[in-house]
Design a protein around this motif. Structure first.
Motif, mmCIF file in Angstrom:
data_model
loop_
_atom_site.group_PDB
_atom_site.id
_atom_site.type_symbol
_atom_site.label_atom_id
_atom_site.label_comp_id
_atom_site.label_asym_id
_atom_site.label_seq_id
_atom_site.Cartn_x
_atom_site.Cartn_y
_atom_site.Cartn_z
ATOM 1 N N GLY A 1 0.822 -1.218 0.000
ATOM 2 C CA GLY A 1 0.000 0.000 0.000
ATOM 3 C C GLY A 1 0.846 1.254 0.000
ATOM 4 O O GLY A 1 0.553 2.213 -0.723
ATOM 5 N N ILE A 2 1.908 1.266 0.801
ATOM 6 C CA ILE A 2 2.784 2.451 0.850
ATOM 7 C C ILE A 2 3.476 2.650 -0.487
ATOM 8 O O ILE A 2 3.533 3.777 -1.011
ATOM 9 C CB ILE A 2 3.803 2.302 1.995
ATOM 10 N N PHE A 3 4.004 1.555 -1.067
ATOM 11 C CA PHE A 3 4.650 1.685 -2.373
ATOM 12 C C PHE A 3 3.654 2.117 -3.446
ATOM 13 O O PHE A 3 3.989 2.910 -4.327
ATOM 14 C CB PHE A 3 5.326 0.379 -2.770
ATOM 15 N N GLY A 4 2.434 1.629 -3.385
ATOM 16 C CA GLY A 4 1.408 2.050 -4.345
ATOM 17 C C GLY A 4 1.083 3.519 -4.208
ATOM 18 O O GLY A 4 0.938 4.237 -5.201
ATOM 19 N N LEU A 5 0.969 3.995 -2.966
ATOM 20 C CA LEU A 5 0.694 5.414 -2.726
ATOM 21 C C LEU A 5 1.834 6.284 -3.245
ATOM 22 O O LEU A 5 1.600 7.314 -3.888
ATOM 23 C CB LEU A 5 0.474 5.650 -1.233
ATOM 24 N N LEU A 6 3.074 5.866 -2.979
ATOM 25 C CA LEU A 6 4.224 6.626 -3.488
ATOM 26 C C LEU A 6 4.239 6.640 -5.017
ATOM 27 O O LEU A 6 4.532 7.676 -5.628
ATOM 28 C CB LEU A 6 5.524 6.019 -2.955
ATOM 29 N N TYR A 7 3.901 5.524 -5.626
ATOM 30 C CA TYR A 7 3.883 5.455 -7.085
ATOM 31 C C TYR A 7 2.821 6.392 -7.662
ATOM 32 O O TYR A 7 3.079 7.130 -8.616
ATOM 33 C CB TYR A 7 3.640 4.019 -7.542
ATOM 34 N N LEU A 8 1.629 6.364 -7.089
ATOM 35 C CA LEU A 8 0.564 7.246 -7.590
ATOM 36 C C LEU A 8 0.916 8.712 -7.402
ATOM 37 O O LEU A 8 0.657 9.552 -8.272
ATOM 38 C CB LEU A 8 -0.762 6.914 -6.902
#
Length: 134
Positions: free
Chosen positions: A61-68
């Motif tokens: 989730g954290i990596f997805g948020l950073l990517y977005l």
């Protein structure tokens, strides 16, 4: 009493699963293997603990948020670059028009016209042959 005929052969397949006698070394290995197989549902797959699943989900989730966030910031920068590029192109066109007007003002045709207005006489082409006598 049971009597067997020596002429009758029994088709018995050999035991392919040979069971070895327990040794001291192999018994400790077997105990570890038995413990591992009891702790997991399947003999070859390790058991995944719930806290690892939760931690993995949070990390994803954290990596997805950073990517977005990165994607949206990149889109904003792209829009800024396109706006600046359009402004640069407008300024370049204006500069080219002014440069053309300036080149016409200082060009030879304009200079000859202004010279004639002021009364200067055109000397004609400058490619006359000069002959030197010795």
């Amino acid at each position: 009493m049971m009597v067997q005929s020596p002429l009758k052969k029994h088709d018995i397949r050999p035991n392919l699963r040979k069971v070895s006698l327990p040794d001291n070394k192999s018994s400790s290995v077997n105990k570890k293997a038995n413990r591992a197989s009891k702790s997991s549902g399947f003999a070859g797959l390790p058991k995944i603990k719930p806290w690892k699943v939760i931690l993995g989900s949070i990390a994803i989730g954290i990596f997805g948020l950073l990517y977005l966030t990165h994607v949206f910031a990149t889109q904003r920068l792209l829009e800024e670059v396109q706006i600046l590029e359009a402004e640069y192109n407008r300024e370049r066109v204006q500069y080219d028009e002014l440069r053309l007007r300036y080149d016409r003002m200082i060009g030879p045709a304009e200079i000859y016209r202004k010279a004639e207005e002021q009364g200067f006489i055109n000397g004609g082409p400058a490619d006359k042959v000069i002959i030197i006598k010795e």
